[in-house]
Design a protein around this motif. Structure first.
Motif, PDB file in Angstrom:
ATOM      1  N   HIS A  67      34.263  43.270  38.840  1.00  0.00           N
ATOM      2  CA  HIS A  67      34.069  41.820  38.839  1.00  0.00           C
ATOM      3  C   HIS A  67      35.473  41.232  38.929  1.00  0.00           C
ATOM      4  O   HIS A  67      36.399  41.740  38.299  1.00  0.00           O
ATOM      5  N   ARG A  68      35.623  40.144  39.674  1.00  0.00           N
ATOM      6  CA  ARG A  68      36.893  39.415  39.707  1.00  0.00           C
ATOM      7  C   ARG A  68      36.606  37.945  39.457  1.00  0.00           C
ATOM      8  O   ARG A  68      35.805  37.349  40.165  1.00  0.00           O
ATOM      9  N   ASP A  69      37.271  37.381  38.455  1.00  0.00           N
ATOM     10  CA  ASP A  69      37.167  35.945  38.208  1.00  0.00           C
ATOM     11  C   ASP A  69      38.171  35.236  39.098  1.00  0.00           C
ATOM     12  O   ASP A  69      39.364  35.556  39.071  1.00  0.00           O
ATOM     13  N   VAL A  70      37.679  34.305  39.907  1.00  0.00           N
ATOM     14  CA  VAL A  70      38.535  33.540  40.815  1.00  0.00           C
ATOM     15  C   VAL A  70      38.188  32.065  40.603  1.00  0.00           C
ATOM     16  O   VAL A  70      37.227  31.551  41.175  1.00  0.00           O
ATOM     17  N   GLY A  71      38.946  31.408  39.749  1.00  0.00           N
ATOM     18  CA  GLY A  71      38.637  30.026  39.413  1.00  0.00           C
ATOM     19  C   GLY A  71      37.276  29.935  38.740  1.00  0.00           C
ATOM     20  O   GLY A  71      36.995  30.658  37.792  1.00  0.00           O
ATOM     21  N   GLU A  72      36.422  29.075  39.269  1.00  0.00           N
ATOM     22  CA  GLU A  72      35.076  28.889  38.714  1.00  0.00           C
ATOM     23  C   GLU A  72      34.088  29.925  39.242  1.00  0.00           C
ATOM     24  O   GLU A  72      32.935  29.954  38.813  1.00  0.00           O
ATOM     25  N   LYS A  73      34.535  30.741  40.161  1.00  0.00           N
ATOM     26  CA  LYS A  73      33.644  31.726  40.799  1.00  0.00           C
ATOM     27  C   LYS A  73      33.926  33.123  40.279  1.00  0.00           C
ATOM     28  O   LYS A  73      35.010  33.426  39.796  1.00  0.00           O
ATOM     29  N   VAL A  74      32.912  33.978  40.393  1.00  0.00           N
ATOM     30  CA  VAL A  74      33.071  35.393  40.079  1.00  0.00           C
ATOM     31  C   VAL A  74      32.677  36.179  41.322  1.00  0.00           C
ATOM     32  O   VAL A  74      31.628  35.923  41.933  1.00  0.00           O
TER      33      VAL A  74
END
Length: 82
Positions: A67-74
């Motif tokens: 999983h990668r958290d990118v701002g408000e998105k995953v």
């Protein structure tokens, strides 16, 4: 075994704005179009998506690579099972 490059998925599903079960259903459909070993990236905004994808992968046998958290998105990375 060769290392998977998370920056080059075979396919990407944009499920932003969708809530469970829709991201899982879209991922299941996309996985069915991939060859065994290929990687699918799914982009979500649903807060519970991490747990949903972990459970989905346990139940289906498709490995969850990351999983990668990118701002408000995953961004979720799943591999089509062999």
């Amino acid at each position: 075994m060769a290392e998977i490059d998370l920056d080059h998925p075979a396919a990407t599903v944009d499920a932003t704005g969708l809530e469970c079960p829709l991201p899982i259903l879209k991922a299941k459909k996309a996985l069915s179009t991939l060859e065994p070993g290929q990687m699918l990236e799914v982009i979500t905004t649903d807060r519970k998506a991490k747990q949903d994808f972990e459970a989905f992968c346990r139940q289906t046998g498709n490995p969850l690579l990351a999983h990668r958290d990118v701002g408000e998105k995953v961004h979720h990375y799943l591999q089509r099972r062999a």
